[in-house]
Scaffold this active site. Structure first.
Site: not given
Length: 493
Positions: A173, A248, A282, A388
């Site tokens: 997905k 992750e 990331c 972040e």
């Protein structure tokens, strides 16, 4: 043609939903795709379960599975131009960056195609004649693979290639806003000869199409790349079935510059670290930690260079960076910067969305453009240092000692990646060893290779992708004990 791929066929969703995909650089319509519901995902899981339990793929020889990955790598390069264009239209990133991405995707498939099958591990048993004991690795089963919008095809490759090599089946997905290259990849898997049911594709939102991959007991592993908040949700959702979870997640990545570094290179790479793909990475080096003795001049140079970075659309050959991915994300980044200023950070450049018309005619109002932004004079406790932005925002802190630099670098809940800049090799090794990060670059920033594992410490995730360990995430370990001379023991005689 329908966009969902279930049990070897392209099908429409059970309830007929669709989504309009627009380019974030100019708002133009890229395409209209089908969207799945939980019922479609359940059907996809059923197809993957049957293909694993009753199909041929898990027992297909390792060499044949590897050969299929090699064919996929060839097909990716054949279709590189089309894939790069699709990636840029969906994400808004510059075409040259998308072209690099497709090369990287092919390299990931090529890497796994070249891995040798792990041999059985014989266990030495002293004083146990007549016993054979060995440890083998087997496919884990049905895998749910959920990928993000910033690097749609690359992140899919990190999961799909090792998953298939290990002999698993999967339901994939992608992010609902960047689906086109993932659809293309599944078509290439089909063209390469993957048996029906091994690869299944569902499109749609996390709640509608993705959540069942965590909750359904027929799924043996869920692998997710994305935000910390969603990762926490998926981990909790998977807990009742005790399936394996690989995550992750985010990062608040330190880029540490000591006074003895090559400062020209460090300034240049400080820009690349945080402003590549408009900071939507990331591992972006969004925290600049600079030795106090050089900070004033160093930060001035970074600010001056950041102010010259040229924004533009994906097909503008003169653009150096592009757009954010959506109106919602743009608003989030604007709020983030405003919060930093309210906390006491000094805004040195950028800080508000770009509007009007660019020198090349780019209509910035039609896209989601936000300029490279530097927040100076930050402290470790600030929200903008701890969380972040996932945008082109650099925070600056200073330090006076090596110990302080390490302490500040480690003082977040994240631990994905970071860098240390110094000409002192012993210092570089000490700092790299002390940083609680999954990847540390020394006098560099951002390179990765498929041969080396990738992942984070702390709340940046669990498990690893790429490398040999990235394959082992998709394998179970089994101990097989053989008694060559069975005889009664008489324990209950």
């Amino acid at each position: 043609m329908p966009d969902l791929f279930l049990d070897g066929s392209w099908v429409s969703p059970a309830e007929g939903g669709t989504r309009v995909i627009t380019c974030p650089a100019d708002g133009t319509v890229v395409g209209i795709v089908d969207e799945a519901t939980e019922a479609d995902t359940a059907a996809a899981i059923g197809a993957a379960r049957t293909a694993f339990d009753d199909g041929t793929w898990p027992a297909t020889p390792w060499a044949d599975r590897a050969a299929l990955l090699g064919r996929v790598a060839d097909l990716l390069l054949r279709d590189k131009d089309a894939l790069a264009r699709e990636e840029s239209l969906d994400t808004g990133k510059r075409l040259v960056e998308s072209e690099y991405d497709i090369d990287d995707v092919a390299s990931v498939f090529r890497h796994y195609a070249g891995l040798t099958e792990p041999a059985a591990h014989d266990v030495t048993l002293e004083g146990r004649a007549g016993i054979e004991s060995r440890v083998v690795r087997e496919p884990i089963g049905v895998c749910g693979l959920i990928t993000p919008w910033n690097y749609p095809l690359l992140q899919a490759s990190w999961k799909v290639a090792p998953c298939l090599l290990a002999g698993n089946t999967f339901v994939l997905k992608p992010s609902e806003i960047t689906p086109h290259t993932t659809i293309h990849l599944v078509r290439l898997l089909e063209e390469a000869g993957l048996p029906a049911g091994v690869a299944n594709l569902v499109l749609g939102t996390g709640p509608a199409a993705g959540n069942a991959l965590a909750t359904d007991p027929r799924v043996d592993l869920v692998s997710f790349t994305g935000s910390l908040a969603v990762g926490r949700h998926l981990m909790a959702a998977a807990a009742p079935t005790v399936k394996r979870v690989a995550l992750e997640l985010g990062g608040k990545n330190p880029n540490i510059v000591f006074a003895d570094a090559d400062l020209d290179a460090a300034v240049d790479m400080a820009l690349t670290a945080v402003f590549l793909h408009s900071g939507q990475v990331c591992s972006a080096g969004a925290r600049l930690l600079v030795d106090q003795t050089i900070a004033a001049d160093f930060v001035d140079r970074v600010v001056e260079a950041a102010g010259r970075i040229r924004l533009g659309g994906p097909f503008d050959p003169d653009a150096q960076t592009g757009t954010l991915t959506s109106a919602a994300h743009l608003a989030k980044v604007e709020d983030y910067v405003a919060r930093g200023v309210a906390e006491g950070a000094r805004l040195r450049c950028g800080g508000t969305r770009v509007t009007g018309v660019g020198a090349d005619g780019t209509a910035y109002d039609n896209g989601f453009y936000f300029p490279p932004t530097v927040l100076d004079e930050c402290t470790s406790g600030m929200f903008v240092v701890q969380e972040e932005s996932f945008g082109p925002v650099l925070t600056v802190e200073t330090f006076t000692t090596e110990h302080e630099a390490i302490a500040k670098a480690n003082a977040t809940i994240y631990g994905l990646a970071g860098a240390v800049w110094t000409s002192d090799e012993a210092r570089a090794d000490r700092v790299a060893a002390a940083l609680r990060l999954g990847t540390v670059w020394i006098n560099d920033y951002h390179p990765y290779v498929p041969q080396a594992e990738w992942g984070g410490y702390k709340q940046s995730g669990s498990g690893r992708e790429l490398g040999r360990v990235g394959l082992e995430e998709y394998q179970e370990v089994k101990h097989i004990w053989r008694n060559l001379a069975p005889a009664p023991q008489g324990w209950f005689a």
